[in-house]
Design a protein around this motif. Structure first.
Motif, PDB file in Angstrom:
ATOM      1  N   MET A 262       0.815  -1.217   0.000  1.00 17.88           N
ATOM      2  CA  MET A 262       0.000   0.000   0.000  1.00 17.88           C
ATOM      3  C   MET A 262       0.849   1.268   0.000  1.00 17.88           C
ATOM      4  O   MET A 262       2.002   1.269   0.426  1.00 17.88           O
ATOM      5  N   ASP A 263       0.234   2.328  -0.488  1.00 16.41           N
ATOM      6  CA  ASP A 263       0.756   3.672  -0.294  1.00 16.41           C
ATOM      7  C   ASP A 263      -0.418   4.643  -0.303  1.00 16.41           C
ATOM      8  O   ASP A 263      -1.574   4.232  -0.424  1.00 16.41           O
ATOM      9  N   ARG A 264      -0.123   5.926  -0.159  1.00 17.58           N
ATOM     10  CA  ARG A 264      -1.149   6.943  -0.286  1.00 17.58           C
ATOM     11  C   ARG A 264      -1.293   7.330  -1.745  1.00 17.58           C
ATOM     12  O   ARG A 264      -0.312   7.367  -2.489  1.00 17.58           O
ATOM     13  N   TYR A 265      -2.510   7.628  -2.162  1.00 17.15           N
ATOM     14  CA  TYR A 265      -2.739   8.044  -3.539  1.00 17.15           C
ATOM     15  C   TYR A 265      -2.229   9.467  -3.721  1.00 17.15           C
ATOM     16  O   TYR A 265      -2.662  10.395  -3.031  1.00 17.15           O
ATOM     17  N   GLN A 266      -1.292   9.620  -4.661  1.00 18.02           N
ATOM     18  CA  GLN A 266      -0.775  10.931  -5.019  1.00 18.02           C
ATOM     19  C   GLN A 266      -0.664  11.030  -6.535  1.00 18.02           C
ATOM     20  O   GLN A 266      -0.668  10.016  -7.236  1.00 18.02           O
ATOM     21  N   VAL A 267      -0.561  12.245  -7.036  1.00 16.11           N
ATOM     22  CA  VAL A 267      -0.378  12.466  -8.469  1.00 16.11           C
ATOM     23  C   VAL A 267       0.848  13.343  -8.673  1.00 16.11           C
ATOM     24  O   VAL A 267       1.263  14.073  -7.767  1.00 16.11           O
ATOM     25  N   GLY A 268       1.442  13.241  -9.863  1.00 17.41           N
ATOM     26  CA  GLY A 268       2.615  14.053 -10.135  1.00 17.41           C
ATOM     27  C   GLY A 268       3.744  13.823  -9.160  1.00 17.41           C
ATOM     28  O   GLY A 268       4.526  14.729  -8.868  1.00 17.41           O
ATOM     29  N   ASN A 269       3.814  12.617  -8.613  1.00 20.98           N
ATOM     30  CA  ASN A 269       4.874  12.172  -7.694  1.00 20.98           C
ATOM     31  C   ASN A 269       4.752  12.726  -6.279  1.00 20.98           C
ATOM     32  O   ASN A 269       5.082  12.031  -5.318  1.00 20.98           O
ATOM     33  N   SER A 270       4.282  13.953  -6.090  1.00 19.65           N
ATOM     34  CA  SER A 270       4.306  14.516  -4.742  1.00 19.65           C
ATOM     35  C   SER A 270       3.111  15.416  -4.428  1.00 19.65           C
ATOM     36  O   SER A 270       3.157  16.186  -3.476  1.00 19.65           O
ATOM     37  N   LEU A 271       2.048  15.324  -5.235  1.00 20.35           N
ATOM     38  CA  LEU A 271       0.892  16.184  -5.029  1.00 20.35           C
ATOM     39  C   LEU A 271      -0.285  15.397  -4.467  1.00 20.35           C
ATOM     40  O   LEU A 271      -0.578  14.288  -4.920  1.00 20.35           O
TER      41      LEU A 271
END
Length: 374
Positions: A262-271
């Motif tokens: 698992m991880d947290r859903y993010q976009v653009g690597n760090s947003l």
């Protein structure tokens, strides 16, 4: 762990009419992907064999003013449980993200037949409203969106350049939009239900966990970023805490399963995302469209993102069983934790322990990218 249902391996049905539809692309074999007809058949079978009161119905039977898809397909809901709180669970709002539907059907079957204390506790606590295939037209076409339809001509609606008009149903619950019939139909049903909690099942592209490089199988997401520009202002910050607890609980319960990364859903690597036009965002914001939600009802919602989808060729048959199973397990875990109160006792700071890249900003649909201020 819940048993998977045996689903027919049928080819996807054809579109009702020719059109300039977006190309499905990719190389994923969709022969084993659940079709609309398969879904209806499985719903009817689950209802007929249920021991604990599964009720399957269309939105026409529920009495919404709009009650079919753009191409005229019936929109189905299945309920189970007799608890005082309502839970909204939706899948396949994007047609090329298939395994939410299969996971929902499997969990629905288990809740309708399994007499174990865990399932009984869920049924006693909640009335769950399952929407396995929110976007039946896009599902049949294996595309993310739906195609706006001219019912008189039984053909796609087109723009001035002759291109088919397509709509992302997950960006259509906005006061100035509601372009698709599905959006109007399910929004009205949401106002009739006034759920207490919501779960949304999606797929994403392939990605690696920040810090380890391991392949991520499941991302935990909240469409209005915790601690971001919007969520702390809703319900006195209550959802900012509760949504973190919901995902924190799932993370702690499932991190040692062995087959889920698992991880947290993010976009653009760090947003982090902070979108107001998404369906689940509108639920948290308490959208009042056409006076259907005058009391401003709202509810916290989280979403699960399984890695891989059918239209980019990244979701192979080998991943099918584990992809479905992790969604079943995540939903069941969250429902159990909400029912027994353990979610509400979870430290919301566990959200920060879920692997993620350092947050540099918020990706929004109303103000571009908003940088994190020191």
């Amino acid at each position: 762990m819940a048993a998977l249902i045996a689903l027919p391996l049928l080819a996807a049905g054809p579109a009702r009419a020719e059109g300039n539809f977006p190309s499905p692309g990719g190389t994923t074999n969709t022969a084993s992907i659940l079709t609309y007809a398969d879904t209806v058949k499985e719903l009817e079978k689950i209802e007929a064999t249920s021991r604990y009161g599964v009720d399957v119905f269309t939105l026409a039977e529920a009495g919404t003013a709009v009650d079919t898809s753009e191409q005229g397909r019936n929109l189905y809901v299945a309920t189970v449980g007799a608890g005082p709180k309502d839970v909204w669970v939706q899948g396949r709002i994007h047609g090329n993200e298939p395994y939410g539907a299969e996971a929902i059907l499997s969990l629905l079957k288990d809740l309708g037949t399994n007499g174990s204390p865990e399932y009984k506790a869920i049924r006693d606590a909640f009335t769950i409203h399952f929407i396995p295939m929110y976007n039946p037209d896009g599902s049949e076409l294996n595309i993310r969106q739906t195609v706006l339809w001219d019912t008189a001509a039984d053909a796609p609606r087109t723009d001035a350049n002759g291109r088919d008009l397509i709509v992302d149903l997950n960006r259509d619950w906005v006061a100035g939009k509601f372009q698709a019939r599905e959006s109007l139909a399910f929004y009205e049903y949401w106002t009739l239900v006034d759920p207490d909690y919501g779960i949304d099942i999606h797929h994403q592209g392939l990605k690696q966990q920040y810090g380890t490089g391991d392949d991520v199988t499941l991302s935990l997401g909240i469409s209005l970023a915790p601690g971001g520009p919007t969520l702390p202002t809703i319900e006195g910050g209550a959802y900012d805490i509760l949504t973190r607890q919901m995902h924190g609980y799932v993370y702690e319960e499932l991190e040692d399963t062995g087959f889920i990364t698992m991880d947290r859903y993010q976009v653009g690597n760090s947003l982090e995302i902070d979108i107001k036009g998404g369906v689940v965002s509108a639920m948290m914001l308490g959208l009042n469209y056409q006076g259907l939600n005058p009391e401003g009802h709202s509810n916290p919602v989280v979403f699960f993102e399984t890695s891989g989808n059918t239209s980019d060729g990244s979701l192979g048959q080998k991943a099918r069983g584990k992809s479905i199973q992790q969604n079943i397990l995540a939903m069941r875990t969250l429902l159990t934790g909400l029912a027994n109160g353990e979610v509400q006792q979870t430290d919301p700071e566990v959200w920060e322990e879920i692997p993620h890249a350092p947050v540099t900003g918020y990706s929004t649909d109303y103000a571009g990218t908003i940088p994190v201020t020191p």
